[in-house]
Design a protein around this motif. Structure first.
Motif, PDB file in Angstrom:
ATOM      1  N   LEU A 100       0.834  -1.202   0.000  1.00  0.00           N
ATOM      2  CA  LEU A 100       0.000   0.000   0.000  1.00  0.00           C
ATOM      3  C   LEU A 100       0.870   1.254   0.000  1.00  0.00           C
ATOM      4  CD1 LEU A 100      -2.908   1.078   0.274  1.00  0.00           C
ATOM      5  CD2 LEU A 100      -2.574   1.052   2.718  1.00  0.00           C
ATOM      6  N   ALA A 101       1.936   1.248   0.808  1.00  0.00           N
ATOM      7  CA  ALA A 101       2.802   2.426   0.909  1.00  0.00           C
ATOM      8  C   ALA A 101       3.439   2.743  -0.446  1.00  0.00           C
ATOM      9  CB  ALA A 101       3.881   2.186   1.950  1.00  0.00           C
ATOM     10  N   ALA A 102       3.924   1.709  -1.124  1.00  0.00           N
ATOM     11  CA  ALA A 102       4.567   1.942  -2.416  1.00  0.00           C
ATOM     12  C   ALA A 102       3.563   2.445  -3.447  1.00  0.00           C
ATOM     13  CB  ALA A 102       5.224   0.658  -2.896  1.00  0.00           C
TER      14      ALA A 102
ATOM     15  N   GLY B  61      -6.301  -2.119   4.221  1.00  0.00           N
ATOM     16  CA  GLY B  61      -5.012  -2.104   3.536  1.00  0.00           C
ATOM     17  C   GLY B  61      -5.099  -2.241   2.029  1.00  0.00           C
ATOM     18  N   LEU B  62      -6.242  -1.844   1.458  1.00  0.00           N
ATOM     19  CA  LEU B  62      -6.385  -1.911  -0.008  1.00  0.00           C
ATOM     20  C   LEU B  62      -6.460  -0.498  -0.559  1.00  0.00           C
ATOM     21  CD1 LEU B  62      -9.164  -4.591  -0.103  1.00  0.00           C
ATOM     22  CD2 LEU B  62      -6.960  -4.835  -1.206  1.00  0.00           C
ATOM     23  N   LEU B  63      -5.757  -0.226  -1.627  1.00  0.00           N
ATOM     24  CA  LEU B  63      -5.801   1.122  -2.189  1.00  0.00           C
ATOM     25  C   LEU B  63      -7.031   1.275  -3.084  1.00  0.00           C
ATOM     26  CD1 LEU B  63      -4.549   3.846  -2.427  1.00  0.00           C
ATOM     27  CD2 LEU B  63      -3.113   3.039  -4.250  1.00  0.00           C
ATOM     28  N   ASP B  64      -7.911   2.212  -2.697  1.00  0.00           N
ATOM     29  CA  ASP B  64      -9.132   2.462  -3.461  1.00  0.00           C
ATOM     30  C   ASP B  64      -8.965   3.812  -4.154  1.00  0.00           C
ATOM     31  OD1 ASP B  64     -11.629   3.049  -4.381  1.00  0.00           O
ATOM     32  OD2 ASP B  64     -12.628   3.010  -2.432  1.00  0.00           O
ATOM     33  N   LEU B  65      -8.842   3.791  -5.478  1.00  0.00           N
ATOM     34  CA  LEU B  65      -8.642   5.052  -6.203  1.00  0.00           C
ATOM     35  C   LEU B  65      -9.936   5.544  -6.818  1.00  0.00           C
ATOM     36  CD1 LEU B  65      -5.268   4.318  -8.007  1.00  0.00           C
ATOM     37  CD2 LEU B  65      -5.653   5.759  -6.031  1.00  0.00           C
ATOM     38  N   GLY B  66     -11.045   4.847  -6.553  1.00  0.00           N
ATOM     39  CA  GLY B  66     -12.288   5.213  -7.224  1.00  0.00           C
ATOM     40  C   GLY B  66     -13.330   5.765  -6.282  1.00  0.00           C
ATOM     41  N   PHE B  67     -12.886   6.228  -5.113  1.00  0.00           N
ATOM     42  CA  PHE B  67     -13.869   6.643  -4.110  1.00  0.00           C
ATOM     43  C   PHE B  67     -14.767   7.757  -4.626  1.00  0.00           C
ATOM     44  CE2 PHE B  67     -15.110   8.947  -0.232  1.00  0.00           C
ATOM     45  CZ  PHE B  67     -15.775   7.921   0.393  1.00  0.00           C
ATOM     46  N   GLY B 195      -7.273  -7.707  10.805  1.00  0.00           N
ATOM     47  CA  GLY B 195      -6.558  -8.956  10.536  1.00  0.00           C
ATOM     48  C   GLY B 195      -6.191  -9.066   9.070  1.00  0.00           C
ATOM     49  N   ILE B 196      -7.150  -8.723   8.202  1.00  0.00           N
ATOM     50  CA  ILE B 196      -6.894  -8.776   6.760  1.00  0.00           C
ATOM     51  C   ILE B 196      -5.779  -7.809   6.395  1.00  0.00           C
ATOM     52  CG2 ILE B 196      -7.882  -8.253   4.500  1.00  0.00           C
ATOM     53  CD1 ILE B 196     -10.556  -9.256   5.595  1.00  0.00           C
ATOM     54  N   ARG B 197      -5.797  -6.618   7.030  1.00  0.00           N
ATOM     55  CA  ARG B 197      -4.787  -5.612   6.711  1.00  0.00           C
ATOM     56  C   ARG B 197      -3.395  -6.092   7.098  1.00  0.00           C
ATOM     57  NH1 ARG B 197      -4.699  -0.056   9.963  1.00  0.00           N
ATOM     58  NH2 ARG B 197      -3.882  -1.450  11.542  1.00  0.00           N
ATOM     59  N   GLU B 198      -3.298  -6.684   8.282  1.00  0.00           N
ATOM     60  CA  GLU B 198      -1.961  -7.053   8.758  1.00  0.00           C
ATOM     61  C   GLU B 198      -1.414  -8.269   8.024  1.00  0.00           C
ATOM     62  OE1 GLU B 198      -0.175  -5.169  10.522  1.00  0.00           O
ATOM     63  OE2 GLU B 198      -1.807  -3.778  10.904  1.00  0.00           O
ATOM     64  N   ASN B 199      -2.255  -9.264   7.818  1.00  0.00           N
ATOM     65  CA  ASN B 199      -1.774 -10.454   7.122  1.00  0.00           C
ATOM     66  C   ASN B 199      -2.962 -11.238   6.576  1.00  0.00           C
ATOM     67  OD1 ASN B 199      -0.660 -12.824   6.248  1.00  0.00           O
ATOM     68  ND2 ASN B 199       0.842 -12.916   7.885  1.00  0.00           N
ATOM     69  N   GLU B 200      -3.130 -11.122   5.268  1.00  0.00           N
ATOM     70  CA  GLU B 200      -4.314 -11.693   4.641  1.00  0.00           C
ATOM     71  C   GLU B 200      -4.377 -13.207   4.820  1.00  0.00           C
ATOM     72  OE1 GLU B 200      -5.274 -11.167   0.274  1.00  0.00           O
ATOM     73  OE2 GLU B 200      -5.685  -9.199   1.122  1.00  0.00           O
ATOM     74  N   ILE B 201      -3.228 -13.832   4.611  1.00  0.00           N
ATOM     75  CA  ILE B 201      -3.221 -15.297   4.644  1.00  0.00           C
ATOM     76  C   ILE B 201      -3.493 -15.800   6.055  1.00  0.00           C
ATOM     77  CG2 ILE B 201      -1.771 -17.318   4.251  1.00  0.00           C
ATOM     78  CD1 ILE B 201      -0.392 -15.553   2.062  1.00  0.00           C
ATOM     79  N   ALA B 202      -2.864 -15.135   7.042  1.00  0.00           N
ATOM     80  CA  ALA B 202      -3.103 -15.532   8.428  1.00  0.00           C
ATOM     81  C   ALA B 202      -4.568 -15.349   8.781  1.00  0.00           C
ATOM     82  CB  ALA B 202      -2.221 -14.718   9.359  1.00  0.00           C
TER      83      ALA B 202
END
Lengths: 304, 351
Positions: A100-102, B61-67, B195-202
């Protein structure tokens, strides 16, 4: 019968325009795809480098009276260095940070450079002065019925083919190209094999940015329009081309660029010119949804 | 400074701040009262938007460019319903939010399977397509002529027209949104998001249905954006496709990044500082330079990510750091290199 002939010549004309445009898309798209291949980052600022390529050549021609071809070559070299600097300032410190940062940095850089150009050159649409260009550029080279191909289109295609062939050679026949391919497969193992990863990434940026500058100059010539927003729109479309072909794959970017150029020209000719840009976005969204690996890209699995 | 902040009781501080804001229109500020109120209304509208966007990049933790696409959908939903059918503002805002959520689900359900960068570019494409539709479908939106003549909202038969009335209206909207977002943050859904933000797989291994939670986040974010758009349409009374260009999305993203991704207070402070700052720049700078103001947004994003990725506020950084340490301790414990009594931090879990 006459109607049919007219229709087919319109079709052919759009096809020619589309292929020309597609060549340019392909030149920009390889820049995205190579960078994505080595560091898995969408370099949003790539479109801005393309725009700077066009503007730098323009500035050299108008301000310093440098001959056009000389200015073009200088501009390509400066942009290649610029790509390296961009990587070192913006992306390298974030190599280990979350994605995300990059991505946010890439968007920020794109916006920053775009407005820098707006401050330097203003918001008006500029064009290369006609007297600085070879006179034959805008004359027709081949006329086939109603279909005409101008010299500039021939020139664009020629330049595209030459650069693409060179690129193919660099990637597949040289040591640095092999290193690039190795890094795109596994960065850590590549480093263990003695590859200087950061130097190869810099080289990738330089190569992509140089090709971007070539595309910028060609588009500036083709449309006679250089403006600060040109990079952003074109950048997203070229990214769409890279996705269409399969991101990370150089032949894919070439194929995607060609297809998207033709689709856009035909779509603008037959469907609706108001949605011209929308065609690329639509194609991109559909491809990402239904075949994210692209036409000839390899599919990636997430590693834990 | 930090100790000082800790000493202030939070509830009382919030109440005090709210009272200060509420009496603002009645302070003797002279002729500039209305101007100040308008700027603050704008800042609070952006707080609403930033809180809405924050759910996706901040919590997930997902980049949303269409807000801004959803903001635009909300504004046009509200504008068209008011102009053509004269429906009340109080029904329109939930309708616009629903419409936003609908589009959020339609866009999110297929695209949230993708990795973050593909998601970013698809949302960008979506917002551009929304603007393109607004500009070209003249029969629906009047295109580049814009949509004028949106009636002001009314309450118990009284039409809201004055600046202080809109000021209170946006405070009401903001309180509702802050309430929703902070409750969500502390809920089961919120914990799943982090949880998803820190580690999706976990997170997936812990039994979190990734798609379901991400689509929920995206839909809620979209509906808050659309509600903000509905307020904007009824406040400004004129909407135009150019108001919903991509740069607005970046501006809102910039507010969040300044305040600290994922922090509600930080997001609000970011808007409170940046929006009035640009109003001041508008009057101070010459037009040419003001047009290049996005230069600052771009530079802000780059510099913040490089130097202070957790935002400018010290106590938010501190909290994030504590949470990270706690997670490290926990994973050390699970790996067997730490004793259980050290594993769970005692004081720092309370937020």
């Amino acid at each position: 019968m006459e109607n049919l002939l007219e229709m087919s010549s319109l079709f052919l004309q759009q096809l020619v325009n589309g292929i020309t445009l597609g060549g340019v898309y392909a030149l920009i798209a390889v820049g995205y795809t190579m960078v994505y291949g080595v560091i898995q980052l969408i370099n949003f600022a790539h479109g801005e480098i393309y725009m700077f390529g066009a503007f730098l050549a323009f500035a050299m021609v108008t301000v310093f009276n440098v001959p056009f071809f000389m200015a073009a070559i200088l501009s390509i070299i400066i942009c290649a260095c610029f790509g390296i600097v961009l990587d070192i300032i913006a992306y390298r410190p974030l190599r280990k940070a979350p994605r995300l940062a990059a991505l946010i940095t890439a968007i920020g850089m794109s916006l920053f450079l775009q407005n820098l150009a707006l401050m330097i050159w203003g918001g008006e649409i500029q064009s290369y002065p006609r007297e600085a260009l070879p006179a034959f550029f805008y004359q027709e080279a081949i006329a086939f019925g109603d279909v005409t191909i101008t010299w500039i289109q021939v020139f664009i295609l020629l330049v595209t083919v030459i650069f693409m062939a060179t690129l193919h050679f660099i990637i597949h026949r040289t040591a640095v190209g092999t290193a690039m391919r190795a890094i795109s497969q596994d960065k850590t193992t590549a480093a263990l094999m003695g590859i200087n990863v950061n130097r190869v990434i810099s080289f990738t940026f330089a190569l992509g940015s140089g090709l971007g500058a070539v595309a910028g100059i060609l588009v500036g010539l083709y449309y006679n329009a250089i403006f600060h927003m040109m990079g952003f729109i074109m950048g997203v479309k070229a990214f769409a081309a890279a996705v269409l072909g399969g991101i990370g794959s150089v032949p894919g970017a070439m194929l995607g660029g060609g297809l998207l150029g033709v689709a856009e020209a035909l779509g603008a000719g037959y469907l609706s010119s108001a949605y011209r840009d929308g065609i690329s976005y639509g194609v991109m969204i559909l491809i990402i949804l239904f075949k994210p690996s692209g036409l000839i890209g390899r599919s990636t699995t997430e590693r834990v | 400074m930090k100790q000082l902040l800790d000493k202030i009781p939070q509830r009382q501080a919030t109440a005090g701040l709210l009272i200060c804001v509420l009496i603002l229109p009645w302070l003797p500020l002279g002729d500039s009262t209305n101007y100040i109120l308008r700027v603050l209304t704008m800042a609070m509208l952006y707080m609403v938007l930033a809180l809405g966007l924050n759910i996706v990049p901040g919590f997930n933790g997902l980049l949303d460019l269409g807000f801004v696409g959803f903001y635009g959908i909300g504004a046009y939903t509200a504008g068209l319903l008011t102009v053509h059918f004269g429906i009340s503002f109080w029904i329109i805002v939930p309708l616009a939010a629903l419409n936003g959520a609908l589009w959020g689900i339609l866009l999110g359900a297929p695209t949230l399977r993708l990795t973050g960068d593909y998601f970013a570019i698809v949302t960008f494409g979506f917002s551009e397509l929304v603007v393109m539709t607004m500009r070209n479908e003249l029969w629906l939106t009047r295109g580049p002529m814009g949509l004028p003549g949106i009636a002001p909202p009314s309450i118990f038969g009284h039409e809201i027209t004055l600046d202080w009335e809109y000021f209170y209206l946006v405070i009401f909207l903001l309180i509702v949104v802050v309430f929703i977002v902070s409750r969500l943050q502390d809920s089961k859904i919120g914990r799943a998001w982090f949880g998803i933000r820190e580690n999706e797989i976990a997170a997936q291994c812990c039994g979190i249905n990734l798609i379901q939670y991400k689509v929920t986040a995206f839909a809620i974010s979209a509906s808050i954006g659309a509600a903000g758009g509905a307020f904007f349409a009824n406040w400004f009374k004129f909407i135009h496709p150019d108001m919903f260009k991509f740069w607005e999305s970046v501006l809102i993203l910039c507010l969040i990044v300044l305040g600290g991704l994922g922090s509600i207070v930080g997001t609000m402070l970011g808007a409170l500082v940046m929006i009035p700052l640009f109003e001041i720049l508008r009057t101070v700078l010459p037009q040419e330079l003001f047009n290049a103001r996005y230069l600052i947004y771009g530079a802000t994003l780059v510099i913040m990510m490089r130097l202070r990725p957790d935002g400018l506020l010290p106590f938010i950084q501190d909290r994030e750091k504590k949470a990270k340490q706690a997670a490290e301790r926990l994973s050390d414990y699970l790996a067997g290199t730490r004793k259980p009594e050290q594993a769970i931090p005692v004081s720092s879990t309370k937020e």
